[in-house]
Scaffold this motif. Sequence first.
Motif, PDB file in Angstrom:
ATOM      1  N   GLY A 125      11.971  -5.413   5.533  1.00  0.00           N
ATOM      2  CA  GLY A 125      12.646  -5.062   4.285  1.00  0.00           C
ATOM      3  C   GLY A 125      14.112  -4.712   4.494  1.00  0.00           C
ATOM      4  N   VAL A 126      14.731  -4.254   3.403  1.00  0.00           N
ATOM      5  CA  VAL A 126      16.170  -3.944   3.469  1.00  0.00           C
ATOM      6  C   VAL A 126      16.446  -2.463   3.701  1.00  0.00           C
ATOM      7  N   SER A 127      15.476  -1.604   3.436  1.00  0.00           N
ATOM      8  CA  SER A 127      15.743  -0.153   3.486  1.00  0.00           C
ATOM      9  C   SER A 127      16.283   0.267   4.851  1.00  0.00           C
ATOM     10  N   SER A 184      -0.263  -1.867  16.611  1.00  0.00           N
ATOM     11  CA  SER A 184      -1.064  -3.073  16.873  1.00  0.00           C
ATOM     12  C   SER A 184      -2.363  -2.924  16.070  1.00  0.00           C
ATOM     13  N   PRO A 185      -2.917  -4.044  15.541  1.00  0.00           N
ATOM     14  CA  PRO A 185      -4.043  -3.909  14.599  1.00  0.00           C
ATOM     15  C   PRO A 185      -5.294  -3.257  15.192  1.00  0.00           C
ATOM     16  N   MET A 186      -5.392  -3.174  16.524  1.00  0.00           N
ATOM     17  CA  MET A 186      -6.598  -2.598  17.126  1.00  0.00           C
ATOM     18  C   MET A 186      -6.771  -1.141  16.704  1.00  0.00           C
ATOM     19  N   VAL A 221       9.663   1.433  -9.325  1.00  0.00           N
ATOM     20  CA  VAL A 221       9.307   0.628  -8.152  1.00  0.00           C
ATOM     21  C   VAL A 221       9.972  -0.739  -8.262  1.00  0.00           C
ATOM     22  N   LEU A 222      10.650  -1.155  -7.192  1.00  0.00           N
ATOM     23  CA  LEU A 222      11.272  -2.488  -7.139  1.00  0.00           C
ATOM     24  C   LEU A 222      10.551  -3.314  -6.076  1.00  0.00           C
ATOM     25  N   GLU A 223      10.043  -4.469  -6.458  1.00  0.00           N
ATOM     26  CA  GLU A 223       9.305  -5.340  -5.520  1.00  0.00           C
ATOM     27  C   GLU A 223       9.930  -6.732  -5.568  1.00  0.00           C
ATOM     28  N   SER A 224      10.224  -7.285  -4.380  1.00  0.00           N
ATOM     29  CA  SER A 224      10.925  -8.572  -4.361  1.00  0.00           C
ATOM     30  C   SER A 224      10.012  -9.744  -4.742  1.00  0.00           C
ATOM     31  N   ARG A 225       8.694  -9.608  -4.539  1.00  0.00           N
ATOM     32  CA  ARG A 225       7.773 -10.721  -4.786  1.00  0.00           C
ATOM     33  C   ARG A 225       7.150 -10.615  -6.177  1.00  0.00           C
ATOM     34  N   SER A 226       6.345 -11.642  -6.530  1.00  0.00           N
ATOM     35  CA  SER A 226       5.647 -11.618  -7.818  1.00  0.00           C
ATOM     36  C   SER A 226       4.375 -10.763  -7.691  1.00  0.00           C
ATOM     37  N   ARG A 232      -4.907  -8.280   4.555  1.00  0.00           N
ATOM     38  CA  ARG A 232      -4.672  -7.788   5.920  1.00  0.00           C
ATOM     39  C   ARG A 232      -5.779  -6.810   6.310  1.00  0.00           C
ATOM     40  N   ALA A 233      -5.531  -5.502   6.065  1.00  0.00           N
ATOM     41  CA  ALA A 233      -6.496  -4.482   6.495  1.00  0.00           C
ATOM     42  C   ALA A 233      -7.784  -4.583   5.690  1.00  0.00           C
ATOM     43  N   GLY A 234      -8.846  -3.931   6.225  1.00  0.00           N
ATOM     44  CA  GLY A 234     -10.132  -4.006   5.541  1.00  0.00           C
ATOM     45  C   GLY A 234     -10.828  -2.662   5.365  1.00  0.00           C
ATOM     46  N   LYS A 241      -5.146   1.079  12.110  1.00  0.00           N
ATOM     47  CA  LYS A 241      -4.378   2.259  11.727  1.00  0.00           C
ATOM     48  C   LYS A 241      -3.151   1.962  10.862  1.00  0.00           C
ATOM     49  N   GLY A 242      -2.624   0.731  10.868  1.00  0.00           N
ATOM     50  CA  GLY A 242      -1.325   0.463  10.210  1.00  0.00           C
ATOM     51  C   GLY A 242      -1.300   0.868   8.747  1.00  0.00           C
ATOM     52  N   MET A 243      -2.230   0.337   7.963  1.00  0.00           N
ATOM     53  CA  MET A 243      -2.242   0.651   6.530  1.00  0.00           C
ATOM     54  C   MET A 243      -2.588   2.129   6.324  1.00  0.00           C
ATOM     55  N   LEU A 254      11.751   6.628   5.067  1.00  0.00           N
ATOM     56  CA  LEU A 254      11.013   5.408   5.428  1.00  0.00           C
ATOM     57  C   LEU A 254       9.519   5.721   5.433  1.00  0.00           C
ATOM     58  N   VAL A 255       8.749   4.864   4.779  1.00  0.00           N
ATOM     59  CA  VAL A 255       7.318   5.117   4.592  1.00  0.00           C
ATOM     60  C   VAL A 255       6.542   3.869   5.033  1.00  0.00           C
ATOM     61  N   GLY A 256       5.516   4.033   5.870  1.00  0.00           N
ATOM     62  CA  GLY A 256       4.662   2.898   6.266  1.00  0.00           C
ATOM     63  C   GLY A 256       5.352   1.979   7.265  1.00  0.00           C
ATOM     64  N   PRO A 277       0.815  -1.223   0.000  1.00  0.00           N
ATOM     65  CA  PRO A 277       0.000   0.000   0.000  1.00  0.00           C
ATOM     66  C   PRO A 277       0.852   1.279   0.000  1.00  0.00           C
ATOM     67  N   ALA A 278       1.931   1.300   0.802  1.00  0.00           N
ATOM     68  CA  ALA A 278       2.760   2.519   0.871  1.00  0.00           C
ATOM     69  C   ALA A 278       3.448   2.767  -0.468  1.00  0.00           C
ATOM     70  N   GLY A 279       4.138   1.750  -0.981  1.00  0.00           N
ATOM     71  CA  GLY A 279       4.925   1.932  -2.206  1.00  0.00           C
ATOM     72  C   GLY A 279       4.062   2.278  -3.405  1.00  0.00           C
ATOM     73  N   MET A 280       2.914   1.588  -3.550  1.00  0.00           N
ATOM     74  CA  MET A 280       2.092   1.847  -4.731  1.00  0.00           C
ATOM     75  C   MET A 280       1.365   3.187  -4.624  1.00  0.00           C
ATOM     76  N   PRO A 327     -10.846  -4.125   1.181  1.00  0.00           N
ATOM     77  CA  PRO A 327      -9.752  -4.977   1.649  1.00  0.00           C
ATOM     78  C   PRO A 327      -8.411  -4.524   1.061  1.00  0.00           C
ATOM     79  N   GLN A 328      -7.371  -4.676   1.876  1.00  0.00           N
ATOM     80  CA  GLN A 328      -6.031  -4.189   1.482  1.00  0.00           C
ATOM     81  C   GLN A 328      -5.602  -4.724   0.115  1.00  0.00           C
ATOM     82  N   GLN A 329      -5.890  -6.011  -0.161  1.00  0.00           N
ATOM     83  CA  GLN A 329      -5.403  -6.573  -1.428  1.00  0.00           C
ATOM     84  C   GLN A 329      -6.115  -5.955  -2.629  1.00  0.00           C
TER      85      GLN A 329
HETATM   86  P1  RFL Z   1       3.785  -4.003   3.379  1.00  0.00           P
HETATM   87  O1  RFL Z   1       2.305  -4.196   3.126  1.00  0.00           O
HETATM   88  O2  RFL Z   1       4.462  -4.963   4.273  1.00  0.00           O
HETATM   89  O3  RFL Z   1       4.486  -3.957   1.956  1.00  0.00           O
HETATM   90  C1  RFL Z   1       5.892  -4.011   1.841  1.00  0.00           C
HETATM   91  C2  RFL Z   1       6.228  -4.487   0.452  1.00  0.00           C
HETATM   92  O4  RFL Z   1       7.663  -4.497   0.308  1.00  0.00           O
HETATM   93  C3  RFL Z   1       8.070  -5.725  -0.287  1.00  0.00           C
HETATM   94  N1  RFL Z   1       9.459  -6.001   0.120  1.00  0.00           N
HETATM   95  C4  RFL Z   1      10.522  -5.796  -0.686  1.00  0.00           C
HETATM   96  N2  RFL Z   1      10.630  -5.326  -1.945  1.00  0.00           N
HETATM   97  C5  RFL Z   1      11.870  -5.211  -2.492  1.00  0.00           C
HETATM   98  N3  RFL Z   1      13.013  -5.611  -1.825  1.00  0.00           N
HETATM   99  C6  RFL Z   1      12.940  -6.079  -0.558  1.00  0.00           C
HETATM  100  N4  RFL Z   1      14.046  -6.449   0.080  1.00  0.00           N
HETATM  101  C7  RFL Z   1      11.666  -6.185   0.060  1.00  0.00           C
HETATM  102  N5  RFL Z   1      11.237  -6.602   1.284  1.00  0.00           N
HETATM  103  C8  RFL Z   1       9.911  -6.480   1.293  1.00  0.00           C
HETATM  104  C9  RFL Z   1       7.067  -6.745   0.251  1.00  0.00           C
HETATM  105  O5  RFL Z   1       7.006  -7.916  -0.551  1.00  0.00           O
HETATM  106  C10 RFL Z   1       5.777  -5.921   0.197  1.00  0.00           C
HETATM  107  O6  RFL Z   1       5.149  -6.014  -1.071  1.00  0.00           O
HETATM  108  O7  RFL Z   1       4.060  -2.537   3.996  1.00  0.00           O
HETATM  109  P2  RFL Z   1       3.336  -1.128   3.722  1.00  0.00           P
HETATM  110  O8  RFL Z   1       3.187  -0.891   2.261  1.00  0.00           O
HETATM  111  O9  RFL Z   1       4.036  -0.152   4.580  1.00  0.00           O
HETATM  112  O10 RFL Z   1       1.811  -1.335   4.260  1.00  0.00           O
HETATM  113  C11 RFL Z   1       1.589  -1.520   5.628  1.00  0.00           C
HETATM  114  C12 RFL Z   1       0.350  -2.408   5.834  1.00  0.00           C
HETATM  115  O11 RFL Z   1       0.508  -3.613   5.088  1.00  0.00           O
HETATM  116  C13 RFL Z   1       0.148  -2.743   7.316  1.00  0.00           C
HETATM  117  O12 RFL Z   1       0.331  -1.604   8.121  1.00  0.00           O
HETATM  118  C14 RFL Z   1      -1.272  -3.281   7.585  1.00  0.00           C
HETATM  119  O13 RFL Z   1      -1.486  -4.504   6.927  1.00  0.00           O
HETATM  120  C15 RFL Z   1      -1.471  -3.453   9.096  1.00  0.00           C
HETATM  121  N6  RFL Z   1      -2.765  -4.086   9.371  1.00  0.00           N
HETATM  122  C16 RFL Z   1      -3.909  -3.334   9.350  1.00  0.00           C
HETATM  123  N7  RFL Z   1      -3.845  -2.003   9.052  1.00  0.00           N
HETATM  124  C17 RFL Z   1      -4.984  -1.271   9.004  1.00  0.00           C
HETATM  125  O14 RFL Z   1      -4.927  -0.053   8.693  1.00  0.00           O
HETATM  126  N8  RFL Z   1      -6.205  -1.833   9.305  1.00  0.00           N
HETATM  127  C18 RFL Z   1      -6.338  -3.160   9.612  1.00  0.00           C
HETATM  128  O15 RFL Z   1      -7.444  -3.634   9.851  1.00  0.00           O
HETATM  129  C19 RFL Z   1      -5.164  -3.957   9.637  1.00  0.00           C
HETATM  130  N9  RFL Z   1      -5.248  -5.280   9.887  1.00  0.00           N
HETATM  131  C20 RFL Z   1      -2.839  -5.455   9.665  1.00  0.00           C
HETATM  132  C21 RFL Z   1      -4.106  -6.035   9.893  1.00  0.00           C
HETATM  133  C22 RFL Z   1      -1.686  -6.280   9.715  1.00  0.00           C
HETATM  134  C23 RFL Z   1      -1.812  -7.623  10.011  1.00  0.00           C
HETATM  135  N10 RFL Z   1      -0.638  -8.436  10.134  1.00  0.00           N
HETATM  136  C24 RFL Z   1       0.482  -8.177   9.276  1.00  0.00           C
HETATM  137  C25 RFL Z   1      -0.294  -8.869  11.439  1.00  0.00           C
HETATM  138  C26 RFL Z   1      -4.239  -7.397  10.148  1.00  0.00           C
HETATM  139  C27 RFL Z   1      -3.089  -8.207  10.201  1.00  0.00           C
HETATM  140  C28 RFL Z   1      -3.286  -9.684  10.446  1.00  0.00           C
END
Ligand code: RFL
Length: 421
Positions: free
Chosen positions: A176-178, A301-303, A42-47, A56-58, A306-308, A292-294, A24-27, A113-115
Motif C-alpha cells: 500500500g501507500v501508507s 510466514s503463513p505457517m 474508509v478508502l479502498e483502491s479496489r472494487s 487467503r486465511a481460513g 497468524k497474519g490475518m 500502521l495496522v496489519g 480484514p484490518a481496515g474493516m 475463510p478470510q473473504q
Molecule cells: P490486506 O488483506 O492486504 O488488505 C489491504 C487492503 O488495502 C487495499 N489497498 C489500498 N487501498 C487504498 N489505497 C491504496 N493505495 C491501497 N493499496 C492497497 C487492498 O486492496 C486491500 O483491500 O491486509 P490486512 O487487512 O492487513 O490483512 C492481512 C491479511 O490479509 C494477511 O495477513 C493474511 O491473508 C495472511 N495469510 C494468512 N493469515 C492467517 O491468519 N491465516 C492463514 O491461514 C493465512 N493464509 C495468508 C494465507 C496470506 C497468503 N498470501 C497473501 C501469501 C495464505 C496466503 C496464500
Amino acid sequence: MAEDARQLRDSVESTTVVVIGAGPAGMTVANLLRGSGVDCVVLESRSRAYVSQRQRAGIVETRAVRMFDDWGLADRVLGGVPYDGILEFRVDGDRHLVSDSDGSNGPAARLCPQQILVQKLTAAYLEDGGDLRFEAADVSLHDLAGDRPTVRYRSVDGALRAITCDFVAGCDGDHGVSRTAVPDGALTAYALDHGIGWLTILADAPPPAHPLLAVSPQGFAAHFPRGPHASRYYLQCPPDDHPDAWTDTRVWDALRTRLGDQALTSGPITEREIFRLRSLVHDPMQYGRLFLVGDAAHIVSPMGGKGMNLALYDADVFARAVRDFVRGGDDTGLRTYSSRCLRRVWNDQEFSHWLTRTLHDAGDATDAGPFHRHLARARLDRLFTSPGAARAFADLMTGLDPTGDPVTQDVLGNLSGPGGG
Ligand code: RFL
C-alpha cells in the motif's frame, strides 16, 4: 490542473480517522470505531467485488473470536463453523492429533475463510451507515507529523478529493501507500527470507476432517478446509519454481504421496500460485498521526495462521486507543500502540518461524542437513508426547497466550518490583 485545484478546494471534508484499505484490518478498525461512536471514512483502491473474493486465511483464532464477542460483533461478522481445535500432523504417513483447545470456557476459533469475514465486516459497517469508498485512486497522505493530516484521492467519478482528520489508519497491506508516506529512516525493517517456496492450490475438493500438516521425505504438504466444498493445499517447492511446471496430475500425485493418502479426492483447481516464505516487521508501527495496522506493518510466514489474526489484534488495540482519546483525552493507548502490538508481533513471528523450521527441516527437502532433521523430529516428538509442550502449543495457536496484554505486564512488573527476582 486549475480544474483539479478548484475541485479540491471545494471538496475538503473532515473526519476523525481516515482508514486506508478495506481488508480484514481496515474493516475491523472501521466497525470498532463506528461501534465506539468515532467518525471515520474508509478508502479502498479496489472494487467491492474484488475485495470480497480475495481468498487467503481460513481460521479466525480463539483470541480474535473473543475480541469480536467483546465488541458485540461476533454473531454479525463471523461466518463459517466452529473449529473443534484439533490439528492433524502426519509424519511419513503416521497420524498424530494435537488439540489446540486451551480448555477455557468461552467462544472458540472458527473455520471462517478470510473473504467471508471481509464480506460480513463490510456488510455490517454499511448497514450501520458507515462511509466506505471503493475504487479510490491515487491515495496520498500529507502532514502526518502535524495535528491535522490530510488524505487526498481521486474518487470513482474522477474528481480529486481531500479529507482532513485526526488520525490515519494505514491498513493497506504490504504494497500500500501508507508506509511509503513515512520519511526514509523513520522506520526500521527487519526482514527474513526463509529460502522456501510454497505452491498454493485452491480447489473445489472435499475439506479434510481436521486442518492437516504433513512431513515427508519429498517435502512439506498441507491440506486446509476453505468452506464445505473447498480446500487449500500447500506443497513445498523451490522458491523460484514456476506454477506452470505443476500440472494438475503432478499436483494431485505429489499431494497423495506427501499426505500419505492415495485415496485423496481431487477436484477442479481454481487457483495456483507460488510464493516465497518471508517474514517482515516494521518498527515502530507509527509515524506522527499515522498508525500502521496489519500487513502494512508486518508479514508473517503463513505457517501457524497468524497474519490475518495479527491484523485483527492491531485493529482492536488501535480502535480502543482512539476511543479512549476521543472520549476522555487519554492518549496512553495511542502512545503505547506500537510497543504493545510489536510485542505480540514478535511473539507470533517466533511461533511461526519455529513451526516453519520444524515442519520443513523434519523432511528431507531442505538443505538443513541430518542434524537439523533430527532436532526437528525431536521437537515434533515432544509436541506429540508432552502435555506441557502441547499446552504451550495450544496457547500459541489460540492466541490466548498473554503476551502483550496488560495482565502479563503487571505480573512481570510485580516480579521485578520489591521482593521480585
Ligand atoms: P490486506 O488483506 O492486504 O488488505 C489491504 C487492503 O488495502 C487495499 N489497498 C489500498 N487501498 C487504498 N489505497 C491504496 N493505495 C491501497 N493499496 C492497497 C487492498 O486492496 C486491500 O483491500 O491486509 P490486512 O487487512 O492487513 O490483512 C492481512 C491479511 O490479509 C494477511 O495477513 C493474511 O491473508 C495472511 N495469510 C494468512 N493469515 C492467517 O491468519 N491465516 C492463514 O491461514 C493465512 N493464509 C495468508 C494465507 C496470506 C497468503 N498470501 C497473501 C501469501 C495464505 C496466503 C496464500
